[in-house]
Write an enzyme that holds these catalytic residues in place. Sequence first.
Site, PDB file in Angstrom:
ATOM      1  N   CYS A  49      53.159  -8.142  10.245  1.00 57.04           N
ATOM      2  CA  CYS A  49      53.129  -9.330  10.782  1.00 57.04           C
ATOM      3  C   CYS A  49      52.139 -10.304  10.694  1.00 57.04           C
ATOM      4  O   CYS A  49      50.912 -10.138  10.808  1.00 57.04           O
ATOM      5  CB  CYS A  49      53.055  -9.136  12.524  1.00 57.04           C
ATOM      6  SG  CYS A  49      53.077 -10.833  13.351  1.00 57.04           S
ATOM      7  N   MET A  65      57.435 -17.144  10.944  1.00 57.44           N
ATOM      8  CA  MET A  65      56.815 -15.754  10.560  1.00 57.44           C
ATOM      9  C   MET A  65      55.771 -16.000   9.624  1.00 57.44           C
ATOM     10  O   MET A  65      55.826 -16.579   8.512  1.00 57.44           O
ATOM     11  CB  MET A  65      57.705 -14.643  10.142  1.00 57.44           C
ATOM     12  CG  MET A  65      58.972 -14.356  11.063  1.00 57.44           C
ATOM     13  SD  MET A  65      60.194 -15.730  10.625  1.00 57.44           S
ATOM     14  CE  MET A  65      60.993 -14.736   9.331  1.00 57.44           C
TER      15      MET A  65
END
Length: 395
Positions: free
Chosen positions: A104, A317
Amino acid sequence: MTKATQIRIPATYMRGGTSKGVFFRLRDLPASCQVPGEARDRLFMRVIGSPDPYAAHIDGMGGATSSTSKCVILSKSSQPEHDVDYLYGQVSIDSPFVDWSGNCGNLSTAAGAFAIHAGLVDPARIPENGTCTVRIWQANIQKTIIAHVPVTDGQVQELGDFELDGVTFPAAEIVLEFMDPSDDGEEGGAMFPTGNLVDDLEVPGIGTLKATMIAAGIPTVFVNAEDIGYQGTELREDINGNPEALARFEQIRVAGALRMGLIKTPEEALKRQHTPKIAFVAPPKDYRASSGKQISAGEVDLLVRALSMGKLHHAMMGTCAVAIGTAAAVPGTLVNLAAGGGERQSVRFGHPSGTLRVGAEARQVNGEWTVTKAIMSRSARILMEGWVRVPADTI
């Protein structure tokens, strides 16, 4: 009535970029969860509140979105010249599993700040005032991330005037460098796993689509918005409430995963929801962001919308932003062409919440493209710290 008890585990709830997650020090986890396996997965699912057939995460710390169903483990690094090892788990909302297949990028920001907060960085490396360079080993994908974390009076400076579209309040800027992100640790390691900048991707039930499939930051399948009936200006409500549209995106994602060699059968995609990402690109257009802010075509180089865990992301993201910046730097990819083509070292793209700039240094080596570094700015803040509680029989 049973007399089941709860256990409590030291934890910190943090925002990093446009994501939130529950952060743990490895040494604070129960012994059975300090190693990979079912116990750790069960713990993370119970902490988040998954699987939840109501898709609400009422009985957990999650927020029922891909951006908020995350757990992180940090420990002193086992790698030379690194400060911390950072392990990331994407918790499925409605299915009983944790996806460990990728990173992430947003929470990488918080990992740098948490490393200092949690006492995992050598105090001798932390300035009284200035910037602390935190050397992070991203254990999921075996890559180095450098976080430049501002420090005031020996502590992480969290507040500031840096504004990030998709985050309501300003905070202190943290600059991230993703080193050598041109593969994600998968077998083969090529930035373009198919060997092509653009492929004809056959998608059952849909047809053949032009696609750029890249492994940089995170494996990502890019298609043209117009080829799938979109403008590139769409917001979450335009797509996430349409089950048929989401099913088509999943078909494209699965076809891309197969073509990239990430899975061997379509069924394997059910256990690999975090990667690859699916994104669609378009040339610049005027649009209104989800906050109501007007974005003009002249403010951006291109438009990008991306899906995460089966839903359109509310912003972008961080790892997908790395893929965007890298693909934009390579002449001839769909991302590069949407941005106007040619050579470039940075790109500003429009996403549902606003705009984001990411830089990348790409070059050809022996006929193959590689990227040495991708750079972007995010912010991070502790939202709560203390203990998280789970039933003792969870693990």
